[in-house]
Design a protein around this motif. Structure first.
Motif, mmCIF file in Angstrom:
data_model
loop_
_atom_site.group_PDB
_atom_site.id
_atom_site.type_symbol
_atom_site.label_atom_id
_atom_site.label_comp_id
_atom_site.label_asym_id
_atom_site.label_seq_id
_atom_site.Cartn_x
_atom_site.Cartn_y
_atom_site.Cartn_z
ATOM 1 N N GLY A 56 54.630 82.930 38.453
ATOM 2 C CA GLY A 56 54.975 82.785 37.045
ATOM 3 C C GLY A 56 54.038 81.829 36.328
ATOM 4 O O GLY A 56 53.598 82.093 35.203
ATOM 5 N N GLU A 57 53.733 80.709 36.966
ATOM 6 C CA GLU A 57 52.801 79.746 36.371
ATOM 7 C C GLU A 57 51.416 80.355 36.198
ATOM 8 O O GLU A 57 50.760 80.151 35.168
ATOM 9 C CB GLU A 57 52.716 78.488 37.235
ATOM 10 C CG GLU A 57 53.969 77.643 37.212
ATOM 11 C CD GLU A 57 53.946 76.490 38.204
ATOM 12 O OE1 GLU A 57 54.961 75.781 38.276
ATOM 13 O OE2 GLU A 57 52.929 76.298 38.915
ATOM 14 N N ARG A 58 50.979 81.111 37.193
ATOM 15 C CA ARG A 58 49.633 81.671 37.144
ATOM 16 C C ARG A 58 49.505 82.783 36.108
ATOM 17 O O ARG A 58 48.458 82.932 35.487
ATOM 18 C CB ARG A 58 49.229 82.152 38.534
ATOM 19 C CG ARG A 58 48.864 80.996 39.424
ATOM 20 C CD ARG A 58 48.585 81.354 40.863
ATOM 21 N NE ARG A 58 47.864 80.245 41.481
ATOM 22 C CZ ARG A 58 48.427 79.091 41.833
ATOM 23 N NH1 ARG A 58 49.720 78.895 41.655
ATOM 24 N NH2 ARG A 58 47.700 78.131 42.370
ATOM 25 N N THR A 59 50.538 83.567 35.921
ATOM 26 C CA THR A 59 50.441 84.677 34.976
ATOM 27 C C THR A 59 50.757 84.250 33.543
ATOM 28 O O THR A 59 50.351 84.928 32.604
ATOM 29 C CB THR A 59 51.363 85.839 35.388
ATOM 30 O OG1 THR A 59 52.708 85.369 35.502
ATOM 31 C CG2 THR A 59 50.910 86.439 36.713
ATOM 32 N N SER A 60 51.457 83.127 33.368
ATOM 33 C CA SER A 60 51.825 82.678 32.017
ATOM 34 C C SER A 60 50.871 81.631 31.461
ATOM 35 O O SER A 60 50.930 81.312 30.273
ATOM 36 C CB SER A 60 53.234 82.093 32.022
ATOM 37 O OG SER A 60 53.248 80.843 32.706
ATOM 38 N N GLY A 61 50.031 81.082 32.316
ATOM 39 C CA GLY A 61 49.146 80.009 31.865
ATOM 40 C C GLY A 61 49.827 78.656 31.816
ATOM 41 O O GLY A 61 49.261 77.697 31.286
ATOM 42 N N ALA A 62 51.029 78.560 32.367
ATOM 43 C CA ALA A 62 51.749 77.283 32.410
ATOM 44 C C ALA A 62 51.016 76.315 33.341
ATOM 45 O O ALA A 62 50.254 76.744 34.216
ATOM 46 C CB ALA A 62 53.177 77.502 32.900
ATOM 47 N N PRO A 63 51.247 75.015 33.183
ATOM 48 C CA PRO A 63 50.637 74.050 34.107
ATOM 49 C C PRO A 63 51.057 74.354 35.549
ATOM 50 O O PRO A 63 52.215 74.696 35.806
ATOM 51 C CB PRO A 63 51.194 72.702 33.654
ATOM 52 C CG PRO A 63 51.622 72.919 32.243
ATOM 53 C CD PRO A 63 52.040 74.358 32.145
ATOM 54 N N LEU A 64 50.102 74.249 36.452
ATOM 55 C CA LEU A 64 50.372 74.547 37.863
ATOM 56 C C LEU A 64 51.038 73.352 38.538
ATOM 57 O O LEU A 64 50.627 72.213 38.332
ATOM 58 C CB LEU A 64 49.074 74.898 38.590
ATOM 59 C CG LEU A 64 48.340 76.144 38.092
ATOM 60 C CD1 LEU A 64 47.045 76.343 38.880
ATOM 61 C CD2 LEU A 64 49.220 77.378 38.182
ATOM 62 N N THR A 65 52.046 73.640 39.336
ATOM 63 C CA THR A 65 52.733 72.595 40.107
ATOM 64 C C THR A 65 52.548 72.846 41.606
ATOM 65 O O THR A 65 53.480 72.706 42.391
ATOM 66 C CB THR A 65 54.234 72.532 39.729
ATOM 67 O OG1 THR A 65 54.830 73.822 39.959
ATOM 68 C CG2 THR A 65 54.422 72.129 38.282
#
Length: 197
Positions: A56-65
């Motif tokens: 989800g982070e990778r496809t949405s451009g959200a900060p990676l955790t």
């Protein structure tokens, strides 16, 4: 730098060709002596949620955790060893692999996970395809030639970058043994992925 959309496509390709679930095997402690095992559904669900968050982070451009997921996978590995088919099922093992694959901020743990995964594959308890991808990821992180050619990013021109391969003559044989498609077919798929931007 490898585009995450390319890695996601590669992960989806991998999922389609890594083989059986491991659920039809009877584990043994030593040859001929069955061992009772039970799927840890809570752990499997946790790993699946972590993998879903990763993607989800990778496809949405959200900060990676990634660091938080790496820390939690390290705790799981310390307690259970590698999350095997018998412990978390094929999907749970795939999720553990995905987290280890993206643990680039901790190369020592990534290398430790590789060795544990190697042993699990030898025991028929993990995916040979996952092992191939993590083997190449660790090698790429060290600046070493890859064995399977799985860490192929996209160039600025929208074409797949072709990594240095150790023993290129044996590449397709190694890929076949890991359940991966021939390298040329993989490159054609990556060409489509890279062309999509």
């Amino acid at each position: 730098m490898v585009r995450w959309s390319a890695l996601l496509a590669a992960a989806l390709l991998l999922g389609a060709c890594t083989g059986g679930t491991g659920s039809d095997r009877v584990p043994t402690a030593e040859p001929g002596v069955p061992v009772a095992t039970q799927l840890d559904e809570e752990l499997r669900d946790e790993l699946l949620a972590m993998a879903e968050q990763d993607q989800g982070e990778r496809t949405s451009g959200a900060p990676l955790t990634d660091e938080q997921r790496t820390d939690r996978l390290r705790e799981i590995v310390d307690e259970h060893g590698w999350p095997t088919y018998d412990l978390v099922g094929q999907e749970g093992e795939d999720a553990a692999w995905l987290i280890a694959q993206h643990s680039d901020l901790d190369p020592d743990f990534q290398a430790e996970a590789l060795e544990l995964l190697r042993a699990a594959v030898a025991d028929g308890q993990a995916s040979p395809g996952n092992l191939a991808y993590l083997e190449d990821r660790v090698r790429a992180g060290r600046g070493e030639p890859q064995l399977y050619g799985t860490q192929t990013g996209c160039t600025r021109k929208g074409t797949p970058a072709q990594p240095e391969i150790e023993d290129p003559e044996g590449l397709d044989e190694r890929r076949e043994a890991a359940g991966l498609p021939p390298y040329e077919r993989y490159l054609r798929t990556m060409t489509r992925v890279c062309g999509q931007g």
